[in-house]
Design an enzyme around this catalytic site. Structure first.
Site, PDB file in Angstrom:
ATOM      1  N   HIS A 435      37.437  24.757  -7.758  1.00 13.49           N
ATOM      2  CA  HIS A 435      38.282  23.784  -7.065  1.00 13.49           C
ATOM      3  C   HIS A 435      39.747  23.924  -7.468  1.00 13.49           C
ATOM      4  O   HIS A 435      40.625  23.342  -6.810  1.00 13.49           O
ATOM      5  CB  HIS A 435      37.787  22.361  -7.360  1.00 13.49           C
ATOM      6  CG  HIS A 435      38.119  21.371  -6.294  1.00 13.49           C
ATOM      7  ND1 HIS A 435      38.746  21.720  -5.115  1.00 13.49           N
ATOM      8  CD2 HIS A 435      37.925  20.024  -6.219  1.00 13.49           C
ATOM      9  CE1 HIS A 435      38.919  20.658  -4.372  1.00 13.49           C
ATOM     10  NE2 HIS A 435      38.434  19.603  -5.016  1.00 13.49           N
ATOM     11  N   ASP A 439      40.268  24.546  -1.905  1.00 13.27           N
ATOM     12  CA  ASP A 439      40.185  23.133  -1.544  1.00 13.27           C
ATOM     13  C   ASP A 439      38.887  22.860  -0.784  1.00 13.27           C
ATOM     14  O   ASP A 439      38.216  23.781  -0.306  1.00 13.27           O
ATOM     15  CB  ASP A 439      41.380  22.723  -0.685  1.00 13.27           C
ATOM     16  CG  ASP A 439      42.693  22.803  -1.457  1.00 13.27           C
ATOM     17  OD1 ASP A 439      42.646  22.628  -2.691  1.00 13.27           O
ATOM     18  OD2 ASP A 439      43.745  23.055  -0.840  1.00 13.27           O
TER      19      ASP A 439
END
Length: 464
Positions: A435, A439
């Protein structure tokens, strides 16, 4: 000065100078004869560094028993010294640990395939080394007999480490083995009296402690531990293999380094399974390999990576490296652990080439013959836990990649299609990603592209 001392000693023993001269002459003949040192032609030389010392000057009177014993001692000593020297002149060869790859610096000697005294042929495997990734054989450099192993099972070895000494001829091996057994017999003889002397001392100490043993504290401790004893007896402690240690380290590093997040979706496998059943026979006749579902997911993953290139990228320090190639790693479970071979240039392969590559890599992985180069690299991983019956999971990223796609088992479930509830073969798919780099939007788009291609493979033909 030494000659005068010898003459005086000979004179004190009642021998005349003429007799001493004869004995001196006879001793010189004896010293130059092959009986003093077997295997030498004109004499024995002991090499130390760059100097050679001759022992022809050890003239010993034949009539003196003490000096005769000294001569035999010198003879036996020289024989032991000459044997290792002759080994260095080509009688023996050494088997060493081979080069194991750029990324592997050491390994663990897992097992010996031969025993000392056994005959081996050139290039025959005599031992196996277990590395972080593969198992490597140590081959004999020449035909001969194994004299001894220089390392033990479980030792950590590096490339170039000497593992075994191999005699090219049986004669040399037979000469070395008795000399190695002599110190063992001499060492064992004095040991029994020493042990016998120590036994009464060891027994005397516990005698003084015996009255302290039946004290009150021990019984309650034993009674408290009694319920825990049966489970311990049923336990087995087995050391971790190098591969298992490496897998554990890499997965824990992945968990500690990446900001792991997993997103899910479900795929209707109807069209892909119909495509497989319709063309599997013709596919096998033309390409000689079975058409599976894995190749369809590889093609879908390639298409998704091309639509979302950030999933194929990786963080390097403060930079992002975008890869303009697609090398797909496939997770293969073996009896020794998990290995991840790489399908290189998957974006340029068709279904047949992908299936052939998967079968070849999986076979090598299960046989333990896969090379390090075949597992190096990879920009994205596909793991199929469905072959083991997994319904859903959260796979862990294989560093230094940034994402991994998890496939699962196909289950027939009721689905609403065109306003009607019908049974459909469904599969859950999971994407675990870093992450920090990817995204949620890119991750969801990636899985949606995989879903679209698998549910409608004709998109690949039309490139839509």
């Amino acid at each position: 000065m030494m000659m005068r001392a010898v003459i005086r000693r000979a004179a004190s023993n009642g021998s005349s100078p003429s007799l001493f001269a004869k004995s001196l002459q006879s001793s010189r003949v004896a010293a130059s004869s092959p009986s003093l040192l077997s295997g030498s032609e004109t004499g024995a030389y002991l090499h130390r560094g760059n100097h050679a010392h001759s022992f022809h000057n050890l003239a010993l009177p034949a009539g003196n028993s003490g000096i005769s014993r000294s001569a035999s001692l010198v003879s036996s000593t020289l024989q032991r010294w000459v044997r290792p020297f002759s080994a260095e002149t080509g009688d023996t060869v050494e088997a060493v640990v081979p080069h194991m790859g750029e990324s592997i610096t050491d390994g663990t000697l897992a097992t010996f395939l031969k025993k000392p005294g056994e005959r081996v042929q050139a290039d025959e495997a005599i031992a196996q080394i277990e590395t972080d990734k593969v198992t490597i054989d140590i081959a004999s450099p020449a035909s001969g007999v194994i004299q001894e192993f220089l390392v033990n099972e479980g030792d950590t070895v590096e490339p170039g480490t000497k593992v075994a000494i191999i005699s090219k001829s049986e004669d040399t091996a037979s000469q070395v083995t008795p000399s190695q057994k002599i110190p063992e017999t001499t060492d064992t003889k004095p040991s029994p009296p020493a042990e016998d002397k120590q036994k009464p001392r060891v027994e005397s100490a516990p005698v003084a402690e015996k009255p302290k043993a039946p004290s009150s504290p021990p019984p309650p401790k034993q009674s408290a531990k009694e319920p825990q004893l049966p489970p311990k007896e049923r336990e087995r402690r087995v050391p971790m293999t190098r591969l298992r240690k490496r897998v554990a380290t890499r997965l824990k590093d992945s968990q500690n380094t990446f900001a792991l997040l997993t997103t899910f979706n479900e795929v209707d496998m109807t069209n892909l399974m119909k495509l497989r059943s319709q063309y599997k026979d013709a596919f096998y006749e033309k390409h000689g390999v079975k058409l599976g579902l894995m190749s369809g997911f590889i093609k879908a993953a390639v298409s998704a990576l091309q639509h979302q290139p950030v999933v194929n990228a990786v963080i390097d320090g403060d930079d992002i490296i975008y890869r303009d190639y697609v090398d797909i790693s496939i997770a293969v479970g073996t009896s020794k652990g998990l290995v991840v071979p790489v399908i290189r240039g998957a974006d340029k392969m068709n279904f047949a080439e992908i299936e052939k590559t998967i079968n070849s890599l999986a076979k090598k992985a299960n046989e333990g013959t896969i090379s390090i180069d075949e597992m190096a690299g990879g920009s994205f991983t596909v793991s199929n836990g469905g072959v083991y019956g997994s319904l859903i999971s959260t796979p862990i990223i294989n560093p230094p990649q940034s994402a991994i796609l998890g496939m699962h088992s196909i289950v027939s479930r009721p689905m609403v299609v065109g306003g009607s509830v019908v049974p459909r073969p469904m599969m859950y798919v999971a994407l675990t990603y870093d992450h920090r780099l990817i995204d949620g939007r890119e991750a969801v788009y990636f899985l949606r592209r995989v879903k679209d291609v698998v549910e409608d493979p004709q998109r690949l033909l039309l490139d839509i």
